[in-house]
Design an enzyme around this catalytic site. Structure first.
Site, PDB file in Angstrom:
ATOM      1  N   SER A  99     -26.850  89.805 -14.100  1.00 35.42           N
ATOM      2  CA  SER A  99     -28.168  90.251 -14.581  1.00 35.42           C
ATOM      3  C   SER A  99     -28.273  90.389 -16.097  1.00 35.42           C
ATOM      4  CB  SER A  99     -28.530  91.590 -13.931  1.00 35.42           C
ATOM      5  OG  SER A  99     -28.890  91.394 -12.587  1.00 35.42           O
ATOM      6  N   LYS A 102     -31.091  88.636 -17.751  1.00 35.34           N
ATOM      7  CA  LYS A 102     -32.424  89.204 -17.951  1.00 35.34           C
ATOM      8  C   LYS A 102     -32.767  89.415 -19.427  1.00 35.34           C
ATOM      9  CE  LYS A 102     -32.746  91.407 -13.376  1.00 35.34           C
ATOM     10  NZ  LYS A 102     -31.558  90.912 -12.681  1.00 35.34           N
ATOM     11  N   SER A 157     -33.348  96.502 -13.151  1.00 40.50           N
ATOM     12  CA  SER A 157     -32.735  95.201 -12.872  1.00 40.50           C
ATOM     13  C   SER A 157     -33.221  94.583 -11.570  1.00 40.50           C
ATOM     14  CB  SER A 157     -31.202  95.315 -12.854  1.00 40.50           C
ATOM     15  OG  SER A 157     -30.601  94.079 -13.153  1.00 40.50           O
TER      16      SER A 157
END
Length: 322
Positions: A99, A102, A157
């Site tokens: 993640s 991101k 997230s």
């Protein structure tokens, strides 16, 4: 003449190490350097020297004394105020970012969008089927302001938020991934390739911690980004498909912000982005300051567990207080 930023980083690395050779890296093909020869007083070198002043540059052959406590696959901490390397290990190996991806998606959204735009959650975004994928829980037809979606995306997230952002900007995940890869080229992130906006595993989705540094360095120039990553928890207000109001609270995944981990004395954690998948391990990118007013970026990829990740990050942050 237009120069590739990746070229400039490598040229700068050679210059900063005092290399007297005329041998320079001037192109990449799938991550492989191709050697050429250019004049040491050429415009390429002058351009690279100027460009390097804005970045921490790690020469390809750079080695520091290995810290035995740092067992993650790759780690770094840079003093971005003075552009100094405090610690760097394995910064150019291609790894899965989970993640931490991101950060890239958020940079594009912040650069290209009005954050007051309304986003409608699609069936695709609301129905992620991958086992263990973290989701905010948005439902098909929900409408949410892009700014609130971005807060939910970075703080909690949620992968469903990532798909919604990608589709809102580019129409599809695939088209947005092309935009991510174009942004990587613009920033000189030459060892990255992205196929989705959230970081759920794909063998063709990879980056390096140095490339993530390049993205993160751009992100922290944006006040909204800094406000988001410094937020301990966020309550999103949005509307369902039926027009009724909805709210959802999203706590931060950053243990420093929520009090589960303590930074070293004289170090203030501003925020960052975590990431975890079975193949990426535990990852973290962090922005912090010390009591002397210096800014730092620190990154760890592929720690064995979340506890190991934060223990090793605290170790890196100790380099700030030395």
């Amino acid at each position: 003449m237009k120069y590739k930023r990746g070229l400039c980083i490598l040229l700068a690395g050679i210059l900063l190490t005092g290399c007297s050779s005329n041998t320079m890296y001037n192109e990449f093909e799938d991550g492989q350097q191709i050697i050429d020869f250019i004049s040491p007083d050429s415009s390429e070198i002058q351009y690279a020297d100027s460009f390097a002043k804005d970045l921490c540059v790690v020469p390809v052959n750079y080695q520091n004394k290995k810290d035995p406590f740092m067992t993650a696959k790759a780690s770094l901490i840079f003093d971005v105020t003075d552009h100094k390397i405090l610690y760097a290990d394995n910064v150019y190996e291609r790894l899965y970012p989970a993640s931490v991806t991101k950060i890239v998606t958020s940079l594009i959204a912040l650069e290209e969008c009005d954050l007051n735009e309304m986003v409608t959650i699609s069936h695709n975004a609301a129905n992620i089927t991958e086992w263990g994928a973290k989701k905010c829980g948005f439902q098909e037809g929900d409408q949410i302001k892009l700014k609130d979606l971005l807060y939910s995306f970075l703080i909690y997230s949620g992968n469903d938020a990532g798909i919604a952002i990608a589709e809102h900007i580019s129409g599809s995940v695939e088209a947005f991934a092309e935009k991510m890869n174009q942004k990587a080229k613009e920033l000189g992130a030459v060892d990255s390739h992205f196929v989705n906006p959230h970081g759920l595993h794909d063998d063709n989705h990879y980056t390096t911690i140095y490339d993530i540094y390049l993205f993160f360095e751009e992100c922290i120039k944006n006040k909204t980004f800094l406000d988001i990553i410094n937020t301990k928890g966020f309550t999103a207000h949005y509307k369902g498909a039926d027009g009724k109001s909805k709210t959802a609270f999203f706590p931060s995944t950053n243990r420093y912000l929520v009090g589960r981990e303590q930074a070293p004395e004289n170090v203030t954690v501003i925020g960052g982005k975590t990431g975890t998948t079975s193949k990426a391990g535990s990852c973290l990118t962090l922005y912090s300051k010390n009591s002397n007013g210096h800014d730092y970026i620190s990154i760890i990829f592929h720690a064995s567990t979340g506890n190991e990740l934060f223990a090793q990050m605290t170790r890196l942050l100790e380099y700030e207080s030395k």
